[in-house]
Design a protein around this motif. Sequence first.
Motif, PDB file in Angstrom:
ATOM      1  N   GLN A 180     -19.581  -7.267 -37.488  1.00  0.00           N
ATOM      2  CA  GLN A 180     -20.658  -6.478 -38.080  1.00  0.00           C
ATOM      3  C   GLN A 180     -21.638  -7.384 -38.817  1.00  0.00           C
ATOM      4  OE1 GLN A 180     -19.755  -4.154 -41.572  1.00  0.00           O
ATOM      5  NE2 GLN A 180     -21.165  -2.504 -40.995  1.00  0.00           N
ATOM      6  N   LEU A 181     -21.108  -8.345 -39.579  1.00  0.00           N
ATOM      7  CA  LEU A 181     -21.958  -9.279 -40.320  1.00  0.00           C
ATOM      8  C   LEU A 181     -22.803 -10.113 -39.364  1.00  0.00           C
ATOM      9  CD1 LEU A 181     -22.778 -10.706 -42.980  1.00  0.00           C
ATOM     10  CD2 LEU A 181     -20.776 -12.180 -42.675  1.00  0.00           C
ATOM     11  N   SER A 182     -22.167 -10.656 -38.319  1.00  0.00           N
ATOM     12  CA  SER A 182     -22.886 -11.466 -37.338  1.00  0.00           C
ATOM     13  C   SER A 182     -23.978 -10.660 -36.663  1.00  0.00           C
ATOM     14  CB  SER A 182     -21.893 -11.996 -36.292  1.00  0.00           C
ATOM     15  OG  SER A 182     -22.552 -12.769 -35.314  1.00  0.00           O
ATOM     16  N   SER A 183     -23.664  -9.394 -36.357  1.00  0.00           N
ATOM     17  CA  SER A 183     -24.649  -8.519 -35.733  1.00  0.00           C
ATOM     18  C   SER A 183     -25.838  -8.282 -36.664  1.00  0.00           C
ATOM     19  CB  SER A 183     -23.977  -7.187 -35.377  1.00  0.00           C
ATOM     20  OG  SER A 183     -24.912  -6.256 -34.893  1.00  0.00           O
ATOM     21  N   TYR A 184     -25.563  -8.118 -37.962  1.00  0.00           N
ATOM     22  CA  TYR A 184     -26.653  -7.903 -38.911  1.00  0.00           C
ATOM     23  C   TYR A 184     -27.532  -9.151 -39.033  1.00  0.00           C
ATOM     24  CZ  TYR A 184     -29.413  -7.215 -43.015  1.00  0.00           C
ATOM     25  OH  TYR A 184     -30.483  -7.130 -43.858  1.00  0.00           O
ATOM     26  N   ILE A 185     -26.913 -10.320 -39.086  1.00  0.00           N
ATOM     27  CA  ILE A 185     -27.679 -11.569 -39.186  1.00  0.00           C
ATOM     28  C   ILE A 185     -28.605 -11.720 -37.983  1.00  0.00           C
ATOM     29  CG2 ILE A 185     -27.463 -14.091 -39.117  1.00  0.00           C
ATOM     30  CD1 ILE A 185     -24.879 -13.746 -40.798  1.00  0.00           C
ATOM     31  N   ARG A 186     -28.060 -11.487 -36.791  1.00  0.00           N
ATOM     32  CA  ARG A 186     -28.889 -11.590 -35.585  1.00  0.00           C
ATOM     33  C   ARG A 186     -30.019 -10.562 -35.616  1.00  0.00           C
ATOM     34  NH1 ARG A 186     -26.639 -10.595 -29.502  1.00  0.00           N
ATOM     35  NH2 ARG A 186     -26.243  -8.542 -30.415  1.00  0.00           N
ATOM     36  N   HIS A 187     -29.697  -9.337 -36.038  1.00  0.00           N
ATOM     37  CA  HIS A 187     -30.719  -8.285 -36.142  1.00  0.00           C
ATOM     38  C   HIS A 187     -31.840  -8.699 -37.101  1.00  0.00           C
ATOM     39  CE1 HIS A 187     -32.477  -4.292 -36.769  1.00  0.00           C
ATOM     40  NE2 HIS A 187     -32.337  -4.495 -38.067  1.00  0.00           N
ATOM     41  N   SER A 188     -31.473  -9.276 -38.227  1.00  0.00           N
ATOM     42  CA  SER A 188     -32.472  -9.674 -39.219  1.00  0.00           C
ATOM     43  C   SER A 188     -33.408 -10.744 -38.663  1.00  0.00           C
ATOM     44  CB  SER A 188     -31.772 -10.197 -40.484  1.00  0.00           C
ATOM     45  OG  SER A 188     -32.721 -10.549 -41.470  1.00  0.00           O
ATOM     46  N   ILE A 189     -32.839 -11.741 -37.988  1.00  0.00           N
ATOM     47  CA  ILE A 189     -33.656 -12.852 -37.472  1.00  0.00           C
ATOM     48  C   ILE A 189     -34.479 -12.421 -36.270  1.00  0.00           C
ATOM     49  CG2 ILE A 189     -33.586 -15.159 -36.449  1.00  0.00           C
ATOM     50  CD1 ILE A 189     -32.885 -15.172 -39.397  1.00  0.00           C
ATOM     51  N   GLN A 190     -33.833 -11.773 -35.300  1.00  0.00           N
ATOM     52  CA  GLN A 190     -34.499 -11.506 -34.024  1.00  0.00           C
ATOM     53  C   GLN A 190     -35.321 -10.211 -34.020  1.00  0.00           C
ATOM     54  OE1 GLN A 190     -31.720 -11.742 -30.772  1.00  0.00           O
ATOM     55  NE2 GLN A 190     -31.096 -13.821 -31.254  1.00  0.00           N
ATOM     56  N   ASP A 191     -34.787  -9.153 -34.620  1.00  0.00           N
ATOM     57  CA  ASP A 191     -35.476  -7.858 -34.553  1.00  0.00           C
ATOM     58  C   ASP A 191     -36.420  -7.637 -35.734  1.00  0.00           C
ATOM     59  OD1 ASP A 191     -33.997  -7.392 -32.257  1.00  0.00           O
ATOM     60  OD2 ASP A 191     -32.409  -6.320 -33.326  1.00  0.00           O
ATOM     61  N   ASP A 192     -35.933  -7.923 -36.949  1.00  0.00           N
ATOM     62  CA  ASP A 192     -36.770  -7.728 -38.138  1.00  0.00           C
ATOM     63  C   ASP A 192     -37.681  -8.916 -38.423  1.00  0.00           C
ATOM     64  OD1 ASP A 192     -35.555  -5.318 -38.499  1.00  0.00           O
ATOM     65  OD2 ASP A 192     -34.328  -5.907 -40.215  1.00  0.00           O
ATOM     66  N   ASN A 193     -37.419 -10.058 -37.778  1.00  0.00           N
ATOM     67  CA  ASN A 193     -38.147 -11.297 -38.071  1.00  0.00           C
ATOM     68  C   ASN A 193     -38.139 -11.581 -39.577  1.00  0.00           C
ATOM     69  OD1 ASN A 193     -39.621 -13.586 -37.125  1.00  0.00           O
ATOM     70  ND2 ASN A 193     -41.520 -12.679 -37.868  1.00  0.00           N
ATOM     71  N   HIS A 194     -36.945 -11.480 -40.163  1.00  0.00           N
ATOM     72  CA  HIS A 194     -36.765 -11.638 -41.600  1.00  0.00           C
ATOM     73  C   HIS A 194     -35.766 -12.757 -41.862  1.00  0.00           C
ATOM     74  CE1 HIS A 194     -37.471  -9.306 -45.483  1.00  0.00           C
ATOM     75  NE2 HIS A 194     -36.832 -10.402 -45.831  1.00  0.00           N
ATOM     76  N   SER A 195     -36.180 -13.772 -42.600  1.00  0.00           N
ATOM     77  CA  SER A 195     -35.335 -14.941 -42.841  1.00  0.00           C
ATOM     78  C   SER A 195     -34.121 -14.620 -43.713  1.00  0.00           C
ATOM     79  CB  SER A 195     -36.152 -16.058 -43.494  1.00  0.00           C
ATOM     80  OG  SER A 195     -37.128 -16.560 -42.610  1.00  0.00           O
ATOM     81  N   ILE A 196     -33.125 -15.486 -43.590  1.00  0.00           N
ATOM     82  CA  ILE A 196     -31.854 -15.340 -44.298  1.00  0.00           C
ATOM     83  C   ILE A 196     -31.489 -16.672 -44.942  1.00  0.00           C
ATOM     84  CG2 ILE A 196     -29.348 -15.310 -43.745  1.00  0.00           C
ATOM     85  CD1 ILE A 196     -29.869 -12.874 -42.024  1.00  0.00           C
ATOM     86  N   TRP A 197     -30.793 -16.589 -46.080  1.00  0.00           N
ATOM     87  CA  TRP A 197     -30.171 -17.784 -46.678  1.00  0.00           C
ATOM     88  C   TRP A 197     -28.665 -17.577 -46.706  1.00  0.00           C
ATOM     89  CZ3 TRP A 197     -26.679 -18.575 -50.569  1.00  0.00           C
ATOM     90  CH2 TRP A 197     -26.460 -19.898 -50.948  1.00  0.00           C
ATOM     91  N   MET A 198     -27.946 -18.614 -46.254  1.00  0.00           N
ATOM     92  CA  MET A 198     -26.484 -18.619 -46.345  1.00  0.00           C
ATOM     93  C   MET A 198     -26.016 -19.978 -46.836  1.00  0.00           C
ATOM     94  SD  MET A 198     -24.874 -16.611 -43.079  1.00  0.00           S
ATOM     95  CE  MET A 198     -23.294 -16.494 -43.936  1.00  0.00           C
ATOM     96  N   ALA A 199     -24.867 -19.987 -47.494  1.00  0.00           N
ATOM     97  CA  ALA A 199     -24.256 -21.253 -47.907  1.00  0.00           C
ATOM     98  C   ALA A 199     -23.519 -21.867 -46.729  1.00  0.00           C
ATOM     99  CB  ALA A 199     -23.296 -21.024 -49.071  1.00  0.00           C
ATOM    100  N   GLN A 200     -23.401 -23.189 -46.729  1.00  0.00           N
ATOM    101  CA  GLN A 200     -22.760 -23.898 -45.628  1.00  0.00           C
ATOM    102  C   GLN A 200     -21.238 -23.776 -45.650  1.00  0.00           C
ATOM    103  OE1 GLN A 200     -22.991 -28.159 -47.995  1.00  0.00           O
ATOM    104  NE2 GLN A 200     -23.387 -28.170 -45.849  1.00  0.00           N
ATOM    105  N   ARG A 201     -20.706 -23.167 -46.705  1.00  0.00           N
ATOM    106  CA  ARG A 201     -19.261 -22.997 -46.825  1.00  0.00           C
ATOM    107  C   ARG A 201     -18.989 -21.874 -47.822  1.00  0.00           C
ATOM    108  NH1 ARG A 201     -16.759 -27.647 -50.561  1.00  0.00           N
ATOM    109  NH2 ARG A 201     -15.782 -25.862 -51.541  1.00  0.00           N
TER     110      ARG A 201
END
Length: 389
Positions: A180-201
């Motif tokens: 679900q999380l991975s799907s949301y991240i992809r949706h945000s980048i590809q569909d919403d064209n909205h950037s995300i910040w995540m930590a590397q660990r």
Amino acid sequence: MTSNAEAGQDPWHDIRPYQDDEVAATLARLSEDPELLTALTRYRLPRLSRLMPRVSRALASWAIKRETRDVTSVAQFQQRIASYMQRMLRTSTDDFRVDGLDALDADTAYLFIGNHRDISLDPAFVNYALYLANRNTVRIAIGDNLLKKPYVTDLMRLNKSFIVPRSARGKRAMLQAYLQLSSYIRHSIQDDNHSIWMAQREGRAKDGIDRTDPAIIKMMTMAHRADNRHAPLGEGVETLRLVPVAISYEYDPCDIQKARELKAVSEDGGYNKSEFEDISSIVAGITGHKGRVHLRFGTPIDRSFDTPEAVAAEIDRQVLGDYHLFPSHYLALEALGTHPDLLDFSEVTDADRERFAQRLAQVPDDLKPWWLAQYANPVINCAGREIAP
């Protein structure tokens, strides 16, 4: 809980940031939340909160309503935060510099993946850099372990945070939550064209050693691979437009607390956090003196990196290559007495030495080795040397 109708129309309802039509109700809820009001008054009005708690909470509630009376959207809420961020920069930092952002397309969404030193400030500085450049701010990944209080969840989701599940139990539940999380991240980048910040660990690099966990890369690309199990991992990575980000603080307001935790883990095999320790760390990070802060955006990672380990290694290469080493890092390494060949005092002034000595003098003797290591390890790490456990 999400209803079946909500789940069908909005599959990310439980983890996504709040939307504009949810702002008013959330702010009204926050203005009456007794735990939030108590926390605010203890911090801002300690004497009054002790002597007249009901009066102090009423004042805090009135102040929240006054400050947010014209706020009807997430963007307006973040504009209010930006004013506080400017005040924080003036009072707790000596300089804030940003590099690399001008090389990234202003109209393209990216998944910024950065080293993690401070719970709230790492993405806050990224957001502030974007705000100053008149770009849209990011959606921020935050672990559900930090969301133990409803008011904290409300505040974070108002500020465009989405929830990373760390408390799910059982392999099937974890896989479903991460898909679900991975799907949301992809949706945000590809569909919403909205950037995300995540930590590397997961969790902050309390020892100053920045390394990317390949499991993060696996999670990010789960949705892509679920659609096409034979798709190369590099294809999924490229569609997410991963951009490594390096942030460096001259001084960490939470360094003594981190040293205490590192010592406990080393000597006792573990460390038990107090109930409100993460919240205290957030407050300390925001209000404590940080000296100079440097933020550098890297370059997008392409599909040529086709394993989680290869992608993680490229993120590490960029983060460490872009990490700015301050005088505090070299002075800590000098104080530890290791790796003398890595010392560089070309930018170290007498004022830097005096400031470092003053900070070190405030550290309890039994914590000094752990305190120094936090600052010295980036020098060793950036040089590609192995760091002794």
